[in-house]
Design an enzyme around this catalytic site. Structure first.
Site, PDB file in Angstrom:
ATOM      1  N   LYS A   1      45.337  38.437  38.980  1.00  0.00           N
ATOM      2  CA  LYS A   1      45.213  37.298  38.064  1.00  0.00           C
ATOM      3  C   LYS A   1      44.115  37.577  37.203  1.00  0.00           C
ATOM      4  O   LYS A   1      43.033  37.420  37.556  1.00  0.00           O
ATOM      5  CB  LYS A   1      45.218  35.921  38.839  1.00  0.00           C
TER       6      LYS A   1
ATOM      7  N   ASP B   1      46.524  34.752  32.808  1.00  0.00           N
ATOM      8  CA  ASP B   1      46.356  33.561  32.755  1.00  0.00           C
ATOM      9  C   ASP B   1      45.538  33.110  31.537  1.00  0.00           C
ATOM     10  O   ASP B   1      44.258  32.704  31.679  1.00  0.00           O
ATOM     11  CB  ASP B   1      45.779  32.921  34.125  1.00  0.00           C
TER      12      ASP B   1
ATOM     13  N   LYS C   1      46.608  30.425  29.458  1.00  0.00           N
ATOM     14  CA  LYS C   1      46.713  29.049  29.309  1.00  0.00           C
ATOM     15  C   LYS C   1      46.725  28.852  27.840  1.00  0.00           C
ATOM     16  O   LYS C   1      46.107  27.808  27.346  1.00  0.00           O
ATOM     17  CB  LYS C   1      45.507  28.210  29.933  1.00  0.00           C
TER      18      LYS C   1
ATOM     19  N   ASP D   1      48.253  25.577  21.819  1.00  0.00           N
ATOM     20  CA  ASP D   1      48.230  25.427  20.424  1.00  0.00           C
ATOM     21  C   ASP D   1      49.453  24.854  19.723  1.00  0.00           C
ATOM     22  O   ASP D   1      50.387  24.400  20.597  1.00  0.00           O
ATOM     23  CB  ASP D   1      47.515  26.691  19.806  1.00  0.00           C
TER      24      ASP D   1
ATOM     25  N   THR E   1      43.490  22.332  38.680  1.00  0.00           N
ATOM     26  CA  THR E   1      42.950  21.550  39.970  1.00  0.00           C
ATOM     27  C   THR E   1      41.515  21.175  39.934  1.00  0.00           C
ATOM     28  O   THR E   1      41.159  20.814  40.887  1.00  0.00           O
ATOM     29  CB  THR E   1      43.199  22.920  40.878  1.00  0.00           C
TER      30      THR E   1
ATOM     31  N   ARG F   1      37.299  32.753  43.961  1.00  0.00           N
ATOM     32  CA  ARG F   1      35.897  33.007  44.502  1.00  0.00           C
ATOM     33  C   ARG F   1      35.787  32.940  46.004  1.00  0.00           C
ATOM     34  O   ARG F   1      34.837  33.632  46.644  1.00  0.00           O
ATOM     35  CB  ARG F   1      35.019  31.715  44.090  1.00  0.00           C
TER      36      ARG F   1
HETATM   37  O1  C5P Z   1      37.539  30.804  42.296  1.00  0.00           O
HETATM   38  P1  C5P Z   1      38.754  29.940  42.321  1.00  0.00           P
HETATM   39  O2  C5P Z   1      39.814  30.196  43.714  1.00  0.00           O
HETATM   40  O3  C5P Z   1      38.544  28.375  42.305  1.00  0.00           O
HETATM   41  O4  C5P Z   1      39.372  30.304  41.006  1.00  0.00           O
HETATM   42  C1  C5P Z   1      40.808  29.984  40.757  1.00  0.00           C
HETATM   43  C2  C5P Z   1      41.582  30.465  39.568  1.00  0.00           C
HETATM   44  O5  C5P Z   1      42.578  30.007  39.202  1.00  0.00           O
HETATM   45  C3  C5P Z   1      40.399  30.638  38.288  1.00  0.00           C
HETATM   46  O6  C5P Z   1      40.566  31.777  37.706  1.00  0.00           O
HETATM   47  C4  C5P Z   1      41.030  29.336  37.181  1.00  0.00           C
HETATM   48  O7  C5P Z   1      40.994  29.848  36.155  1.00  0.00           O
HETATM   49  C5  C5P Z   1      42.583  29.495  38.014  1.00  0.00           C
HETATM   50  N1  C5P Z   1      43.318  28.085  37.636  1.00  0.00           N
HETATM   51  C6  C5P Z   1      42.907  26.830  38.368  1.00  0.00           C
HETATM   52  N2  C5P Z   1      43.787  25.745  38.290  1.00  0.00           N
HETATM   53  C7  C5P Z   1      44.565  25.703  37.352  1.00  0.00           C
HETATM   54  C8  C5P Z   1      45.083  26.909  36.771  1.00  0.00           C
HETATM   55  C9  C5P Z   1      44.451  28.083  36.930  1.00  0.00           C
HETATM   56  O8  C5P Z   1      41.868  26.864  38.960  1.00  0.00           O
HETATM   57  N3  C5P Z   1      45.387  24.692  37.149  1.00  0.00           N
END
Ligand code: C5P
Length: 228
Positions: A35, A62, A64, A67, A117, A208
Site C-alpha cells: 500500500k 492510497d 484518497k 475534489d 480510522t 507501523r
Molecule cells: O501505521 P498504520 O497501520 O496505522 O497505518 C495505516 C495506514 O492506512 C496508513 O497508511 C493510513 O494512511 C491508511 N489509512 C488509514 N485509515 C483509513 C484509510 C487509510 O489508516 N481510513
C-alpha cells in the site's frame, strides 16, 4: 483480476524510497500487496511507484482523492499509466464524482474511503455529522455501491455490517490494525488482524505494526499466519 481474500497489504509510509525498498525486501514473502500512501507518493512521484512493481506484488495506491468531479476524473486518468491494482478516493466526494471515475475504461479497482480510522464519534460531531460511525459508514457504503465502486475502506469495526450490504466480490479493506500492545498512535477505531478478517475484511492494511517493529519480517510472517 486477482481475487483478494485474507490478504495482508503492508503500508510503506516512508519518505525515503531506500527505506521502503529495504522494508519490502524483508517482508515480501509474507505480504499480499503493497500500500503506497501520500507520504511516499508526494515525496517521490509516480515513477517511484512503478519501480515497486519489481516485487511482483499488487499495488494499492492510497491517494484518497477528494475534489470536484472534473479534477478527480483527470487525476485518475493520470494514474492509469502507473497501473496500480487498486486506487482510493473519498466517498464523501459525492456520487457525481464517483460515477464519473467508475466509468473510466481500463481503470484500476476503485475503492471508496468511508470514515477514517483515526476519527471517532466526537470527531464526526465536530464536523457537523449527527450520525454515529456505524450509520455514517453504512450511508457511505450505499453511495459507493450505487456509484459502482469496487470496494470500501473502513474500520474493521464496521466490516461486519458492510459485508451484509455488499456483493461477495466487493472489496472490504480495513486499516487501523493493531496486533498486540503496540501504540495506537493517531488511530482510534482499531482491531486485531484476526478480528478484521472474521468481520469480513478481504484486505487488512498494516503499517507501523510491521514497519516500526524490531523484526518486520517476523511480524509480517506472524500476522499473515494469524489471518490464514
Ligand atoms: O501505521 P498504520 O497501520 O496505522 O497505518 C495505516 C495506514 O492506512 C496508513 O497508511 C493510513 O494512511 C491508511 N489509512 C488509514 N485509515 C483509513 C484509510 C487509510 O489508516 N481510513
Amino acid at each position: 483480476m486477482k481475487n483478494f481474500k485474507n490478504s495482508l497489504f503492508c503500508a510503506i509510509d516512508f519518505r525515503n524510497p531506500k527505506d521502503a525498498h529495504k522494508l519490502i525486501y524483508k517482508v515480501k514473502n509474507y505480504i499480499d500487496g503493497i500500500k503506497v500512501g501520500l507520504e511516499f507518493f508526494v515525496a517521490n512521484g509516480p515513477d517511484s511507484v512503478t519501480e515497486l512493481k519489481r516485487y511482483n506484488l499488487p499495488i494499492f495506491l492510497d491517494l484518497k482523492l477528494h475534489d470536484i468531479p472534473n479534477t478527480v476524473y483527470k487525476s485518475v486518468n493520470s494514474v492509469l499509466k502507473i497501473k496500480p491494482e487498486i486506487l482510493s478516493v473519498h466517498i464523501s466526494g459525492g456520487k457525481r464524482m464517483l460515477r464519473k471515475i467508475s466509468n473510466i475504461k481500463h481503470r484500476p479497482k476503485i475503492v471508496g474511503v468511508s470514515m477514517l480510522t483515526s476519527l471517532d464519534k466526537d470527531d464526526l460531531k465536530e464536523i457537523g455529522i449527527r450520525l454515529n460511525p456505524r450509520n455514517f459508514v453504512k450511508r457511505l457504503t450505499k453511495i459507493a455501491l450505487e456509484s459502482k465502486l469496487d470496494g470500501i475502506v473502513c474500520s474493521a469495526l464496521e466490516a461486519k455490517i458492510i459485508k451484509l450490504m455488499c456483493p461477495r466480490n466487493f472489496l472490504i479493506i480495513t486499516p487501523g490494525i493493531r496486533f498486540g500492545n503496540e501504540e495506537m498512535a493517531d488511530q482510534k477505531r482499531v482491531s486485531t488482524p484476526k478480528q478484521a478478517i472474521k468481520n469480513g475484511a478481504s484486505i487488512i492494511v498494516v503499517g507501523r505494526s510491521i514497519t516500526s517493529s524490531k523484526d518486520p519480517e517476523n511480524m509480517a510472517k506472524l500476522i499473515k499466519k494469524t489471518i490464514e
